[in-house]
Design a protein around this motif. Sequence first.
Motif, short mmCIF file in Angstrom:
data_model
loop_
_atom_site.label_atom_id
_atom_site.label_comp_id
_atom_site.label_asym_id
_atom_site.label_seq_id
_atom_site.Cartn_x
_atom_site.Cartn_y
_atom_site.Cartn_z
N GLN A 12 93.12 -0.77 87.78
CA GLN A 12 92.81 0.32 88.10
C GLN A 12 92.21 1.17 87.03
O GLN A 12 91.06 1.99 86.98
CB GLN A 12 93.46 1.07 89.16
N CYS A 13 93.18 1.21 85.99
CA CYS A 13 92.53 1.94 84.82
C CYS A 13 91.25 1.30 84.25
O CYS A 13 90.13 2.27 83.91
CB CYS A 13 93.75 1.59 83.81
N GLN A 14 91.21 -0.04 84.24
CA GLN A 14 89.84 -0.64 83.93
C GLN A 14 88.63 -0.38 84.69
O GLN A 14 87.69 -0.01 84.30
CB GLN A 14 90.06 -2.23 83.79
N ARG A 15 88.81 -0.15 85.97
CA ARG A 15 87.89 0.05 86.62
C ARG A 15 87.40 1.55 86.54
O ARG A 15 86.18 1.99 86.75
CB ARG A 15 88.30 -0.22 88.41
N ASN A 16 88.43 2.46 86.29
CA ASN A 16 88.22 4.11 86.31
C ASN A 16 87.66 4.36 84.84
O ASN A 16 87.36 5.44 84.51
CB ASN A 16 89.13 4.66 86.70
N MET A 18 91.59 11.92 86.21
CA MET A 18 90.77 11.34 85.23
C MET A 18 89.39 10.62 85.95
O MET A 18 89.40 9.39 85.72
CB MET A 18 91.23 10.47 84.12
N LEU A 19 88.79 11.28 86.60
CA LEU A 19 87.70 10.51 87.47
C LEU A 19 86.38 9.99 86.57
O LEU A 19 85.79 8.97 86.91
CB LEU A 19 87.11 11.61 88.46
N ASN A 20 86.23 10.64 85.46
CA ASN A 20 85.01 10.27 84.61
C ASN A 20 85.90 9.55 83.35
O ASN A 20 85.12 9.63 82.19
CB ASN A 20 84.43 11.40 84.08
N GLY A 21 87.12 8.88 83.55
CA GLY A 21 87.59 8.15 82.33
C GLY A 21 88.38 8.86 81.43
O GLY A 21 88.69 10.27 81.83
N GLY A 22 89.09 8.45 80.76
CA GLY A 22 89.79 9.22 79.84
C GLY A 22 91.02 8.46 79.15
O GLY A 22 91.06 7.09 78.99
N LEU A 23 92.06 8.85 78.57
CA LEU A 23 93.09 8.28 78.04
C LEU A 23 94.56 8.53 78.89
O LEU A 23 94.69 9.47 79.15
CB LEU A 23 93.35 8.76 76.61
N LEU A 24 95.12 7.47 79.23
CA LEU A 24 96.57 7.61 79.75
C LEU A 24 97.42 6.93 79.06
O LEU A 24 97.41 5.53 78.68
CB LEU A 24 96.61 6.60 81.16
N ARG A 25 98.46 7.65 78.38
CA ARG A 25 99.58 7.41 77.67
C ARG A 25 100.81 7.37 78.11
O ARG A 25 101.27 8.42 78.86
CB ARG A 25 99.28 8.14 76.30
N VAL A 26 101.59 6.23 78.14
CA VAL A 26 102.91 5.91 78.66
C VAL A 26 103.83 5.68 77.58
O VAL A 26 103.66 4.75 76.82
CB VAL A 26 102.90 5.06 79.87
N LEU A 27 104.78 6.51 77.43
CA LEU A 27 105.78 6.52 76.18
C LEU A 27 107.23 6.25 76.64
O LEU A 27 107.58 7.20 77.46
CB LEU A 27 105.54 7.69 75.26
#
Length: 201
Positions: free
Chosen positions: A73-77, A114-123
């Motif tokens: 889903q991240c790749q698609r978005n 983040m409908l127009n893309g972005g950064l998702l960080r999981v720590l």
Amino acid sequence: PLTGISILLDELHDRMLGQPEDQGLIRRALQEIERLEGLVNELLNFASLPTSHLEAGDVGNVLQDTLFLVRKQCQRNGVTLEEELGGSFPSFPLDAGKLKQAFLNLLNNALEAMLNGGLLRVLGQVVAGEIHIVVEDTGAGIAEDRIPLIFEPFYTSKNDGTGLGLSITHNIISDHGGRIEVESQLERGTTFTVIFPFEAD
């Protein structure tokens, strides 16, 4: 009943091979039924959240299983996923299925912001006798006056949401003796930090 309706519509869809416009209408009906099933399931989960079955486990493994579900889903978005989990975590009593649901709610919220893309960080890290799981996005953010409301049942800023996802997440984390902290800025993003205490050996 919704399952029965879906089966009947599937059958009608398959019988209309020469009628693409009618098939399109049926596919849209099936999508709406699927959405309705999701809403009903959320209501049922909230109304009768079953008792957690806690067993000693590694929350990092649960998080990895959950991240596996959202990578595509991240790749698609157009969202870049950064993971910093750093090995195993101290074991503590947990319900893996429920924690996966809680993490998935947080990750899906981040992606929807983040409908127009972005950064998702999981720590994931251990800090002073606590396990911290951080989910950080660069999305639309939450207004400061709305942050105290987001865990309230049925509160939502989405047109098609139930307002139960974060409430269920809060209940699950609380059942594990944990808590959730939120920081957000409009147009800059939101950070959810899930904190679990553990007993050192």
